[in-house]
Design a protein around this motif. Structure first.
Motif, PDB file in Angstrom:
ATOM      1  N   UNK A 124      34.038  58.843 -12.315  1.00 19.93           N
ATOM      2  CA  UNK A 124      34.550  58.567 -13.465  1.00 19.93           C
ATOM      3  C   UNK A 124      34.523  56.949 -13.802  1.00 19.93           C
ATOM      4  N   UNK A 125      33.702  56.221 -12.759  1.00 20.80           N
ATOM      5  CA  UNK A 125      33.540  54.798 -13.027  1.00 20.80           C
ATOM      6  C   UNK A 125      32.487  54.541 -14.048  1.00 20.80           C
ATOM      7  N   UNK A 126      32.880  53.537 -14.697  1.00 20.18           N
ATOM      8  CA  UNK A 126      31.982  52.788 -15.787  1.00 20.18           C
ATOM      9  C   UNK A 126      31.575  51.479 -15.438  1.00 20.18           C
ATOM     10  N   UNK A 127      32.370  50.838 -14.567  1.00 16.41           N
ATOM     11  CA  UNK A 127      31.951  49.609 -14.103  1.00 16.41           C
ATOM     12  C   UNK A 127      32.429  49.393 -12.540  1.00 16.41           C
ATOM     13  N   UNK A 128      31.443  48.752 -11.474  1.00 17.37           N
ATOM     14  CA  UNK A 128      31.922  48.557 -10.237  1.00 17.37           C
ATOM     15  C   UNK A 128      31.694  46.860  -9.884  1.00 17.37           C
ATOM     16  N   UNK A 129      32.681  46.456  -9.105  1.00 22.28           N
ATOM     17  CA  UNK A 129      32.602  45.206  -8.634  1.00 22.28           C
ATOM     18  C   UNK A 129      33.181  45.036  -7.205  1.00 22.28           C
ATOM     19  N   UNK A 130      32.658  44.212  -6.286  1.00 22.08           N
ATOM     20  CA  UNK A 130      32.956  44.080  -5.195  1.00 22.08           C
ATOM     21  C   UNK A 130      33.704  42.718  -5.048  1.00 22.08           C
ATOM     22  N   UNK A 131      34.751  42.369  -4.965  1.00 28.03           N
ATOM     23  CA  UNK A 131      35.726  41.377  -5.274  1.00 28.03           C
ATOM     24  C   UNK A 131      35.717  40.460  -3.789  1.00 28.03           C
ATOM     25  N   UNK A 132      35.790  39.295  -4.010  1.00 28.50           N
ATOM     26  CA  UNK A 132      35.777  38.283  -3.021  1.00 28.50           C
ATOM     27  C   UNK A 132      34.550  38.280  -2.169  1.00 28.50           C
ATOM     28  N   UNK A 133      33.472  38.491  -2.758  1.00 26.23           N
ATOM     29  CA  UNK A 133      32.182  38.469  -1.709  1.00 26.23           C
ATOM     30  C   UNK A 133      31.871  37.016  -1.364  1.00 26.23           C
ATOM     31  N   UNK A 134      32.583  35.849  -1.877  1.00 19.21           N
ATOM     32  CA  UNK A 134      32.550  34.659  -1.705  1.00 19.21           C
ATOM     33  C   UNK A 134      33.129  34.389  -0.061  1.00 19.21           C
ATOM     34  N   UNK A 135      34.110  35.189   0.071  1.00 22.05           N
ATOM     35  CA  UNK A 135      34.730  35.088   1.235  1.00 22.05           C
ATOM     36  C   UNK A 135      34.239  35.973   2.472  1.00 22.05           C
ATOM     37  N   UNK A 136      34.862  36.079   3.696  1.00 19.20           N
ATOM     38  CA  UNK A 136      34.535  37.003   4.814  1.00 19.20           C
ATOM     39  C   UNK A 136      34.684  38.327   4.331  1.00 19.20           C
ATOM     40  N   UNK A 137      34.098  39.278   5.224  1.00 27.76           N
ATOM     41  CA  UNK A 137      34.121  40.695   4.975  1.00 27.76           C
ATOM     42  C   UNK A 137      35.323  41.278   4.955  1.00 27.76           C
ATOM     43  N   UNK A 138      36.361  40.552   5.652  1.00 31.55           N
ATOM     44  CA  UNK A 138      37.813  41.092   5.893  1.00 31.55           C
ATOM     45  C   UNK A 138      38.496  40.988   4.471  1.00 31.55           C
ATOM     46  N   UNK A 139      37.925  40.310   3.607  1.00 33.06           N
ATOM     47  CA  UNK A 139      38.584  40.131   2.210  1.00 33.06           C
ATOM     48  C   UNK A 139      37.724  40.761   1.065  1.00 33.06           C
ATOM     49  N   UNK A 140      36.441  41.328   1.464  1.00 34.47           N
ATOM     50  CA  UNK A 140      35.819  42.118   0.312  1.00 34.47           C
ATOM     51  C   UNK A 140      36.654  43.432   0.008  1.00 34.47           C
ATOM     52  N   UNK A 141      36.878  43.372  -1.107  1.00 31.63           N
ATOM     53  CA  UNK A 141      37.636  44.726  -1.884  1.00 31.63           C
ATOM     54  C   UNK A 141      36.690  45.321  -3.336  1.00 31.63           C
ATOM     55  N   UNK A 142      36.497  46.588  -2.869  1.00 34.17           N
ATOM     56  CA  UNK A 142      35.820  47.269  -4.027  1.00 34.17           C
ATOM     57  C   UNK A 142      36.689  47.462  -5.237  1.00 34.17           C
ATOM     58  N   UNK A 143      36.326  47.406  -6.336  1.00 33.91           N
ATOM     59  CA  UNK A 143      37.229  47.944  -7.528  1.00 33.91           C
ATOM     60  C   UNK A 143      36.177  48.470  -8.970  1.00 33.91           C
ATOM     61  N   UNK A 144      36.917  49.446  -9.365  1.00 29.96           N
ATOM     62  CA  UNK A 144      36.167  50.191 -10.699  1.00 29.96           C
ATOM     63  C   UNK A 144      36.866  50.193 -11.669  1.00 29.96           C
TER      64      UNK A 144
END
Length: 623
Positions: free
Chosen positions: A76-96
Motif C-alpha cells: 500500500x506504499x506510495x512513498x519510501x524513505x530511509x531516515x537517518x542515512x547520514x548517521x550510523x546504521x543503528x539509526x537507519x529507519x525505514x518509513x513509508x
C-alpha cells in the motif's frame, strides 16, 4: 451462531488486533476476530504512514517473525524513505507513506485468506470469567461466545470522548461510537485504570492547496521496502509530500481560541503524547519559536484528501480553519473534517506479565493503546506477541518473550511491564541499550528462526534468511582473506583524503576506515568481480558493509549484553546505600534509592539509569 469454544478471541481489529488474530490463527488456533465495524479493519486513524525512527525497526521485526504489517506496508506504499542515512546504521529507519484505503483493504484480504480465522461485527460489552480464568466474551446483543483465551485491543474506544473546542461527544474515532462496559468490569475485578489523550489534525482538500508555495519532499531515489519476502517489490513510482511552516500570525490566530480549548480550560485532564504534541501545546511550550514545520501528506494514490502532519489540535473548528488559512499554500484551503482530541481508558501495563497476559485473570491479554502506548507500530508488535502467547497458552506450550538485546519489541514490552507509563509511550532508538545489535537490516537474522520455530515464519522465509546470512558471512571472509597492493588502493584513498598505505594489506582493514565506503572498494577489480560472480544483491552488500565497518561496535555491544545477561540473578544487598557512589549520575542515585531493585538486571531497566551507571554499580560491587 457460536456453539464452538474458540481457542482465541481477539476484541478489536486495529493494528494490534489484526496482528493478534493473524498470529493466533496462523499458529493453528481457532480464532475469532470481533470488531464494531468490519469495514474499518486496520484503519489508519491518524497519519497515513508506517515506520519512522525506531518504528521502522519494529515493522521489520514484525515481518521477520511472520507478521503481516511489513507486507501490507509495502503493497500500500506510495512513498519510501530511509531516515537517518547520514548517521550510523543503528539509526537507519525505514518509513513509508501509505494509501490509507488500500492499506485497510490489503489487511482485510490477508486476514480473510488466513485459515482458522472467523469474523464477527458487534460490540463486546463484557467478559465471561470463572474464578480467575477468562472463558469468553459477551456482546451488546447479549450473545455469549466461549473462548480459552481473550486478547483485548480496544485502542481509543474504551469510554472514548472526542473534543473539538467546547464541544465533546462519545466516540472511539471520528464517525464511530465508543465502547462501554469493559472498563467498569475490569475495575470491579481489581484492575487499575487511567485516562489518556491523543489527537489528530484536520484533513483537507488537496485541490485547494497551492503547492508552489511549499517545499517538495520526494521519496528516495532507490526505494527499498519493509518485507524480507519477495512477495512485495520496491516502488517504481512515488508520490511526493510537501513541507510548509506556521508563522507568528498563525500562532496569534490560534491563541485567540485558547480560552475555548479543552486542553487549557480543564475539560481534558489526561496526558497526551509528549513527542507528538498538538499545535496549541507546541505554541504554549515553545513560546520562543516563531514557526513550526507542517508536513503535507497525501492520503493515497488517487484521493485528493490530505493529512496536515504537525497541526494536531482540539481547538474549535472555526479557529482551526482561520489559522490554517494563514499558512503559506493554505490560503484557499477547504476542510474535509476538523482535527480533534480524544480521551480514552487505558490500564497501566505493570499489571501484565511479559507475555502481555494479565496478572489477575488467566488467559486474558492486553495489547496496544489499552496498555498506554501510541503508534500503529507499537500496537501491532504487542498484538503479535499477545496473539502468539494466547495461542501458546491454549496449546499448553512454553510462553514466548523477547529480551532487550533481541528486539525493539523486547525493549517496548519490558519498558511497559517494568516501568509502566503515565503518558502515551512511543518507541525511540534511544530507549534501546543495544541499538547497534537491533538494526533494521538484521531483524530477519535475529528473529526469523524464532518465528519459524513458532510456526509463523515459513520455511521459504527461513531459507532466504539463511542464504542471506551465509552470503554476507562469505563476503566478509573475502575481505578478511584478500590483500590489496598500494598501487591499487592508494588512488582511491587519495580521492577520499585518507592516508595512503606503503605495503600490501588486507582489504578488511582498508574497508574498515570510517570514510571508505562500498562504492569506493568496488573500484577494486577483485571486489567487483566477487560481487558479479556471486550475484550479490543490495541487501547482502549492505549487510557485509555493516559487518565490516561496525564489527568492533557490534562485538562490544554483544559483550555488554552477555555480561548483563549473566548478571540477571546477581542480587543487590537490601537497603544498599547508593548515595556513596559519587561517580554515578545524580538521577540514577535518586531513582535507584526510590525503587530499591533487588537485582542488577532490574536496576538496569529503571528509567533514568544508564548503562554507564550500571557499569559503575558493578565496579562498586566488585564485579
Amino acid at each position: 451462531m457460536f456453539n464452538d469454544v474458540y481457542d482465541v478471541i481477539v476484541v478489536g481489529a486495529g493494528h494490534a488486533g489484526s496482528e493478534a488474530a493473524a498470529a493466533a490463527a496462523n499458529m493453528g488456533s481457532k480464532t475469532l476476530l470481533i470488531t464494531m465495524n468490519l469495514q474499518n479493519i486496520a484503519q489508519m486513524s491518524c497519519n497515513p504512514a508506517m515506520g519512522g525512527i525506531a518504528k521502522g525497526q519494529i515493522v521489520r521485526e514484525i515481518d521477520a517473525l511472520g507478521g503481516y504489517s511489513g507486507i501490507v506496508s509495502d503493497t500500500s506504499a506510495i512513498q519510501f524513505k530511509m531516515l537517518n542515512k547520514s548517521k550510523g546504521p543503528a539509526m537507519w529507519s525505514p518509513r513509508v507513506q501509505s494509501d490509507r484505503m488500500r492499506f485497510a483493504e490489503d489487511w482485510r484480504m490477508l486476514l480473510e485468506g488466513t485459515p482458522n480465522l472467523d469474523f464477527y461485527q458487534e460490540m463486546v460489552s463484557g467478559l465471561l470469567i470463572e474464578g480467575n480464568q477468562i472463558v469468553g466474551v459477551k456482546t451488546s446483543l447479549g450473545i455469549e461466545i466461549k473462548a480459552r483465551s481473550v486478547v483485548l485491543t480496544n485502542g481509543t474506544f474504551l469510554n472514548g470522548l472526542i473534543h473539538i473546542g467546547d464541544k465533546n461527544f462519545g466516540g472511539g474515532r471520528a464517525g464511530e461510537k465508543a465502547a462501554t462496559g469493559i472498563t467498569e468490569q475490569l475495575v470491579d475485578l481489581g484492575f487499575d485504570s487511567g485516562r489518556m489523550k491523543t489527537g489528530t489534525p484536520p484533513r483537507v482538500d488537496g485541490r485547494s492547496l497551492d503547492y508552489s508555495k511549499m517545499t517538495e519532499q520526494p521519496g528516495d531515489d532507490n526505494p527499498e521496502k519493509f518485507s524480507y519476502l519477495d512477495v512485495t517489490k520496491p516502488l517504481t513510482k512515488q508520490r511526493s509530500c510537501h513541507m510548509t511552516y506556521t508563522s507568528e500570525l498563525v500562532h496569534d490566530l490560534l491563541r485567540e481560541g485558547f480560552d475555548r480549548s479543552p486542553m487549557f480550560n480543564g475539560r481534558i485532564k489526561s496526558l497526551g503524547p509528549r513527542y507528538c504534541p498538538s499545535i496549541e501545546d507546541k505554541i504554549n511550550r515553545f513560546a520562543d519559536k516563531d514557526r513550526h514545520q507542517l508536513f503535507i501528506e497525501p492520503e493515497g494514490w488517487n484521493t485528493c484528501e490530505v493529512y496536515v502532519n504537525g497541526f494536531s489540535t482540539s481547538l474549535p473548528e472555526d479557529v482551526q480553519f482561520n489559522a490554517l488559512r494563514s499558512v503559506a499554500g493554505f490560503e484557499n484551503v477547504k476542510f474535509f473534517r476538523p482535527g480533534y482530541a480524544i480521551e480514552y481508558d487505558y490500564f497501566p501495563p505493570t499489571q501484565l506479565k511479559h507475555t502481555l497476559e494479565t496478572k489477575i485473570i488467566n488467559g486474558l491479554y492486553f495489547a496496544g493503546q489499552i496498555n498506554g502506548t501510541t503508534g500503529y507500530e507499537e500496537a501491532a508488535s504487542q498484538g503479535l506477541m499477545a496473539g502468539i502467547n494466547a495461542s501458546l497458552r491454549v496449546q499448553e506450550k512454553e510462553p514466548f518473550t523477547l529480551k532487550r538485546d533481541e528486539a525493539y519489541i523486547g525493549v517496548l514490552i519490558d519498558d511497559l511491564i517494568t516501568k509502566g507509563t503515565e503518558e502515551p509511550y512511543r518507541m525511540f532508538t534511544s530507549r534501546a541499550e543495544y541499538r547497534t545489535l537491533l538494526r533494521q537490516d538484521n531483524a530477519d537474522l535475529r528473529l526469523t528462526p524464532k518465528g519459524y520455530d513458532l510456526g509463523l515464519a515459513s520455511e521459504k522465509r527461513l531459507r532466504r534468511m539463511e542464504e542471506k546470512h551465509e552470503a554476507a558471512k562469505e563476503f566478509v571472509s573475502f575481505f578478511e582473506a584478500t590483500s590489496v597492493k598500494p598501487e591499487e588502493i592508494n588512488p582511491i584513498l587519495e580521492l577520499k583524503k585518507s592516508a595512503p598505505v606503503k605495503q600490501s594489506g588486507k582489504l578488511f582493514k582498508i574497508f574498515a576506515r570510517p570514510n571508505i565506503e562500498m562504492d569506493d572498494v568496488r573500484n577494486i577489480e577483485s571486489v567487483e568481480n566477487y560481487i558479479q560472480e556471486n550475484n550479490l544483491d543490495r541487501e547482502i552488500i549492505e549487510q557485509t558493509e555493516i559487518q565490516v565497518k561496525y564489527s568492533g561496535y557490534i562485538a562490544k555491544e554483544k559483550n555488554n549484553a552477555d555480561k548483563l545477561s549473566r548478571l540477571e540473578y546477581v542480587k543487590i544487598p537490601e537497603n544498599f546505600d547508593y548515595s556513596k557512589i559519587k561517580s554515578m549520575s545524580f538521577e540514577a542515585r535518586e531513582k535507584l534509592k526510590k525503587v530499591q531493585p533487588t537485582t542488577v538486571s532490574q536496576a538496569s531497566r529503571i528509567s533514568g539509569v544508564s548503562p554507564n551507571d550500571i557499569s559503575v554499580l558493578l565496579v562498586y560491587m566488585g564485579r
